[in-house]
Design a protein around this motif. Structure first.
Motif, PDB file in Angstrom:
ATOM      1  N   GLU A   2      32.179  39.821  35.337  1.00  0.00           N
ATOM      2  CA  GLU A   2      31.835  39.981  36.520  1.00  0.00           C
ATOM      3  C   GLU A   2      32.614  40.927  36.161  1.00  0.00           C
ATOM      4  O   GLU A   2      33.501  40.960  35.176  1.00  0.00           O
ATOM      5  CB  GLU A   2      33.277  38.389  36.740  1.00  0.00           C
ATOM      6  CG  GLU A   2      32.776  37.227  37.332  1.00  0.00           C
ATOM      7  CD  GLU A   2      32.859  35.928  37.292  1.00  0.00           C
ATOM      8  OE1 GLU A   2      35.003  36.722  37.551  1.00  0.00           O
ATOM      9  OE2 GLU A   2      32.568  34.842  38.579  1.00  0.00           O
ATOM     10  N   GLU A  51      37.165  41.153  40.645  1.00  0.00           N
ATOM     11  CA  GLU A  51      36.781  39.886  40.925  1.00  0.00           C
ATOM     12  C   GLU A  51      37.723  39.456  40.222  1.00  0.00           C
ATOM     13  O   GLU A  51      38.126  38.180  40.579  1.00  0.00           O
ATOM     14  CB  GLU A  51      35.538  39.850  40.716  1.00  0.00           C
ATOM     15  CG  GLU A  51      33.708  40.006  41.584  1.00  0.00           C
ATOM     16  CD  GLU A  51      32.795  39.939  41.184  1.00  0.00           C
ATOM     17  OE1 GLU A  51      32.698  39.793  40.164  1.00  0.00           O
ATOM     18  OE2 GLU A  51      32.419  40.299  41.811  1.00  0.00           O
ATOM     19  N   ASP A  52      37.989  39.426  38.759  1.00  0.00           N
ATOM     20  CA  ASP A  52      39.380  38.586  37.827  1.00  0.00           C
ATOM     21  C   ASP A  52      40.622  38.954  38.739  1.00  0.00           C
ATOM     22  O   ASP A  52      41.282  37.668  39.451  1.00  0.00           O
ATOM     23  CB  ASP A  52      39.150  39.134  36.781  1.00  0.00           C
ATOM     24  CG  ASP A  52      38.005  38.925  36.549  1.00  0.00           C
ATOM     25  OD1 ASP A  52      37.589  37.792  36.263  1.00  0.00           O
ATOM     26  OD2 ASP A  52      37.586  40.050  34.837  1.00  0.00           O
ATOM     27  N   ARG A  89      41.265  39.302  41.967  1.00  0.00           N
ATOM     28  CA  ARG A  89      40.810  38.507  43.547  1.00  0.00           C
ATOM     29  C   ARG A  89      40.917  36.946  43.091  1.00  0.00           C
ATOM     30  O   ARG A  89      42.256  36.341  44.211  1.00  0.00           O
ATOM     31  CB  ARG A  89      39.472  38.720  43.988  1.00  0.00           C
ATOM     32  CG  ARG A  89      39.703  39.241  45.627  1.00  0.00           C
ATOM     33  CD  ARG A  89      38.102  39.125  46.759  1.00  0.00           C
ATOM     34  NE  ARG A  89      37.632  41.011  45.564  1.00  0.00           N
ATOM     35  CZ  ARG A  89      36.693  40.498  45.248  1.00  0.00           C
ATOM     36  NH1 ARG A  89      35.592  39.860  46.340  1.00  0.00           N
ATOM     37  NH2 ARG A  89      36.003  41.953  45.393  1.00  0.00           N
ATOM     38  N   LYS A  90      40.695  36.783  41.631  1.00  0.00           N
ATOM     39  CA  LYS A  90      40.569  35.278  41.747  1.00  0.00           C
ATOM     40  C   LYS A  90      42.187  34.504  41.208  1.00  0.00           C
ATOM     41  O   LYS A  90      42.448  33.822  41.569  1.00  0.00           O
ATOM     42  CB  LYS A  90      39.525  35.118  40.085  1.00  0.00           C
ATOM     43  CG  LYS A  90      38.453  34.800  40.892  1.00  0.00           C
ATOM     44  CD  LYS A  90      37.544  33.897  39.510  1.00  0.00           C
ATOM     45  CE  LYS A  90      35.976  34.270  40.319  1.00  0.00           C
ATOM     46  NZ  LYS A  90      34.921  33.185  39.414  1.00  0.00           N
ATOM     47  N   ARG A  92      44.005  35.091  44.361  1.00  0.00           N
ATOM     48  CA  ARG A  92      43.765  33.809  45.346  1.00  0.00           C
ATOM     49  C   ARG A  92      44.357  32.033  44.801  1.00  0.00           C
ATOM     50  O   ARG A  92      44.682  31.642  45.248  1.00  0.00           O
ATOM     51  CB  ARG A  92      42.427  33.318  45.591  1.00  0.00           C
ATOM     52  CG  ARG A  92      41.706  32.479  46.487  1.00  0.00           C
ATOM     53  CD  ARG A  92      40.483  32.255  46.203  1.00  0.00           C
ATOM     54  NE  ARG A  92      39.518  31.796  45.079  1.00  0.00           N
ATOM     55  CZ  ARG A  92      39.145  32.543  44.653  1.00  0.00           C
ATOM     56  NH1 ARG A  92      38.071  33.214  45.003  1.00  0.00           N
ATOM     57  NH2 ARG A  92      38.414  31.982  43.928  1.00  0.00           N
ATOM     58  N   ARG A  93      44.502  32.089  43.509  1.00  0.00           N
ATOM     59  CA  ARG A  93      45.042  30.644  42.763  1.00  0.00           C
ATOM     60  C   ARG A  93      46.689  31.188  42.943  1.00  0.00           C
ATOM     61  O   ARG A  93      47.057  30.256  43.481  1.00  0.00           O
ATOM     62  CB  ARG A  93      44.355  31.105  40.881  1.00  0.00           C
ATOM     63  CG  ARG A  93      43.221  30.850  40.846  1.00  0.00           C
ATOM     64  CD  ARG A  93      42.316  30.828  39.420  1.00  0.00           C
ATOM     65  NE  ARG A  93      41.125  30.453  39.417  1.00  0.00           N
ATOM     66  CZ  ARG A  93      40.359  30.586  38.823  1.00  0.00           C
ATOM     67  NH1 ARG A  93      41.576  31.758  37.519  1.00  0.00           N
ATOM     68  NH2 ARG A  93      39.301  30.274  38.535  1.00  0.00           N
TER      69      ARG A  93
END
Length: 134
Positions: free
Chosen positions: A38, A42-43, A45-46, A49-50
């Motif tokens: 990844e 992306e990390d 973004r995660k 989001r979390r």
């Protein structure tokens, strides 16, 4: 013990680990994903989001708690009002009983109730004053 996921007869001689599909294929390929590391984006973004989800969940729990507190306060207020109204009903009932007794006692001695003139449509002021206490 044979694996419940063996694929067809004659494969029971394989060990349970190798007869199950999930042990033969990596998880990422089983889901149809490509194997790739990844990216840093992306990390991030995660993580964002979390974090947003965590904050939203906290806000939702706080809102739910405030709503429950408000309902509890309203419940207590209505209980107090109900108690007060029941007390008032009791007082009014007692007053009604007292006034009914006073009326019954008065009916026994009231000359207007025993007078034949009560059936006349025009009231006589002198007859009314005779009924009043002096």
């Amino acid at each position: 013990m044979p694996c419940p996921h063996t694929h067809g007869p004659g494969l029971s001689w394989l060990s349970p680990m190798w007869s199950c599909r999930r042990f033969r294929e990596p998880m990422s390929q089983e889901r149809g994903e490509q194997e790739r590391p990844e990216s840093h984006e992306e990390d991030d973004r995660k993580v964002r989001r979390r974090e947003k989800n965590r904050v939203a969940a906290q806000r939702s729990r706080k809102k739910q708690t405030q709503k429950a507190d408000k309902l509890h306060e309203e419940y207590e207020s209505l209980e107090q009002e109900n108690t007060s109204l029941k007390r008032e009903i009791g007082k009014l009932t007692d007053e009604m009983k007292h006034l009914s007794e006073v009326l019954k006692d008065h009916e026994k001695i009231c000359p207007l109730l025993h007078c034949t003139m009560n059936f006349v449509t025009i009231p006589r002021p002198d007859a009314l004053t005779s009924c009043l206490p002096r």
